[in-house]
Design a protein around this motif. Structure first.
Motif, mmCIF file in Angstrom:
data_model
loop_
_atom_site.group_PDB
_atom_site.id
_atom_site.type_symbol
_atom_site.label_atom_id
_atom_site.label_comp_id
_atom_site.label_asym_id
_atom_site.label_seq_id
_atom_site.Cartn_x
_atom_site.Cartn_y
_atom_site.Cartn_z
ATOM 1 N N SER A 194 0.834 -1.212 0.000
ATOM 2 C CA SER A 194 0.000 0.000 0.000
ATOM 3 C C SER A 194 0.863 1.253 0.000
ATOM 4 O O SER A 194 0.574 2.223 -0.707
ATOM 5 N N VAL A 195 1.936 1.234 0.798
ATOM 6 C CA VAL A 195 2.848 2.379 0.850
ATOM 7 C C VAL A 195 3.525 2.578 -0.506
ATOM 8 O O VAL A 195 3.628 3.705 -1.007
ATOM 9 N N ALA A 196 3.965 1.482 -1.107
ATOM 10 C CA ALA A 196 4.679 1.572 -2.382
ATOM 11 C C ALA A 196 3.793 2.112 -3.496
ATOM 12 O O ALA A 196 4.262 2.831 -4.390
ATOM 13 N N GLN A 197 2.500 1.786 -3.456
ATOM 14 C CA GLN A 197 1.588 2.202 -4.520
ATOM 15 C C GLN A 197 1.082 3.629 -4.352
ATOM 16 O O GLN A 197 0.569 4.231 -5.294
ATOM 17 N N PHE A 198 1.214 4.182 -3.154
ATOM 18 C CA PHE A 198 0.600 5.479 -2.849
ATOM 19 C C PHE A 198 1.023 6.613 -3.784
ATOM 20 O O PHE A 198 0.168 7.402 -4.226
ATOM 21 N N PRO A 199 2.326 6.760 -4.123
ATOM 22 C CA PRO A 199 2.706 7.854 -5.041
ATOM 23 C C PRO A 199 1.979 7.791 -6.379
ATOM 24 O O PRO A 199 1.669 8.830 -6.967
ATOM 25 N N GLY A 200 1.695 6.575 -6.827
ATOM 26 C CA GLY A 200 0.980 6.431 -8.096
ATOM 27 C C GLY A 200 -0.431 6.973 -8.029
ATOM 28 O O GLY A 200 -0.941 7.537 -9.007
ATOM 29 N N TYR A 201 -1.099 6.818 -6.878
ATOM 30 C CA TYR A 201 -2.441 7.375 -6.721
ATOM 31 C C TYR A 201 -2.409 8.906 -6.819
ATOM 32 O O TYR A 201 -3.300 9.527 -7.398
ATOM 33 N N ILE A 202 -1.363 9.491 -6.246
ATOM 34 C CA ILE A 202 -1.250 10.958 -6.265
ATOM 35 C C ILE A 202 -1.041 11.464 -7.691
ATOM 36 O O ILE A 202 -1.714 12.402 -8.137
ATOM 37 N N THR A 203 -0.105 10.854 -8.416
ATOM 38 C CA THR A 203 0.175 11.317 -9.782
ATOM 39 C C THR A 203 -1.028 11.099 -10.699
ATOM 40 O O THR A 203 -1.309 11.936 -11.559
ATOM 41 N N SER A 204 -1.751 9.992 -10.495
ATOM 42 C CA SER A 204 -2.941 9.738 -11.314
ATOM 43 C C SER A 204 -4.020 10.778 -11.041
ATOM 44 O O SER A 204 -4.723 11.226 -11.953
ATOM 45 N N THR A 205 -4.134 11.188 -9.787
ATOM 46 C CA THR A 205 -5.117 12.201 -9.431
ATOM 47 C C THR A 205 -4.740 13.560 -10.014
ATOM 48 O O THR A 205 -5.601 14.301 -10.525
#
Length: 250
Positions: free
Chosen positions: A49-60
């Motif tokens: 979950s921690v590793a994937q979090f930056p991707g959620y931000i950039t996608s948003t």
């Protein structure tokens, strides 16, 4: 960590970021790599979950022009998502690793099936319908989705996009923007719970995050050259192999 483990986690991060950028489903890869390098199931889930979090931000951020027109209306769904994610993450921490390990193969099969059905679950645009956010039915369904996302993140994006398409109005891009925004809320709350519970493996996360960022950037290049069905098939195969691995290990 051994050097080979660092390399394995970094490469899994690269593949995960690329697959998420093109087809989604990258969580299968990070969760699997963490498991194979020795992380316990709950730790692997939390660290992924921690590793994937930056991707959620950039996608948003990529959907910022859509989000800035609807964020006020989406606040209720954000609050509901936070509550659901909190419940799901706390449920996870209440389990022992053996108990969660017994659930993992079934969760992986369900998430893999959901991912495989993704192309048929994409919402269709509703012509002539004024966009709205936060219906009673949508709020209830979003709470359930957020509980799942806080408990086990694999397949959450596909599930949320499908449920938003059933309960909210607007075109595909508006719903995808809303999904990305809510994913940040769910992941942030779950990560806060996991960090407070001491179940995040930070060295492993540090090895994966740069790879996820690099893979996400390179995913644009990959999208122009590799057919999406091929990548989706790869992710589905990984999900089934991981499920089989956990069934065998018991």
């Amino acid at each position: 960590m051994a050097f080979l483990d660092i390399v394995t986690l970094f490469l899994a991060g690269v593949l995960s970021g690329a697959v998420n950028a093109v087809a989604g489903g990258g969580t299968f890869l990070t969760f699997g790599a963490l498991t194979l390098t020795g992380s316990l199931p709950i730790t692997a889930n939390a660290t992924s979950s921690v590793a994937q979090f930056p991707g959620y931000i950039t996608s948003t951020l990529a959907y910022w022009s859509d989000i800035r027109h609807m964020w006020r209306g989406a606040l209720l769904l954000c609050l509901i998502s936070a509550a659901g994610a909190l419940a799901g993450a706390l449920i996870l921490l209440s389990l022992s690793n053996p108990s969660f390990r017994a659930l993992v193969p079934w969760l992986l099969i369900a998430a893999t099936a959901l991912f495989a059905a993704g192309p048929w679950l994409k919402p269709k645009p509703k012509a002539g319908v004024k966009p709205r956010t936060g219906s009673l039915a949508g709020s209830a369904v979003q709470f359930c989705t957020a509980v799942y996302g806080g408990f086990f993140g694999a397949g959450m994006g596909v599930m949320m996009l499908a449920t938003l398409g059933l309960t909210e109005s607007g075109d595909y891009h508006r719903l995808n923007a809303l999904k990305n925004m809510l994913s940040i809320v769910i992941a942030a709350v779950a990560i806060a719970v996991f960090v407070s519970g001491g179940v995040v493996a930070w060295p492993q996360a540090a090895a994966m995050v740069p790879g996820v960022a690099l893979g996400g950037y390179g995913g644009v290049w990959l999208a122009k050259r590799v057919p999406q069905p091929l990548l989706r098939g790869f992710v589905i195969a990984v999900g089934l192999i991981l499920a089989g691995y956990y069934f065998v290990r018991g």
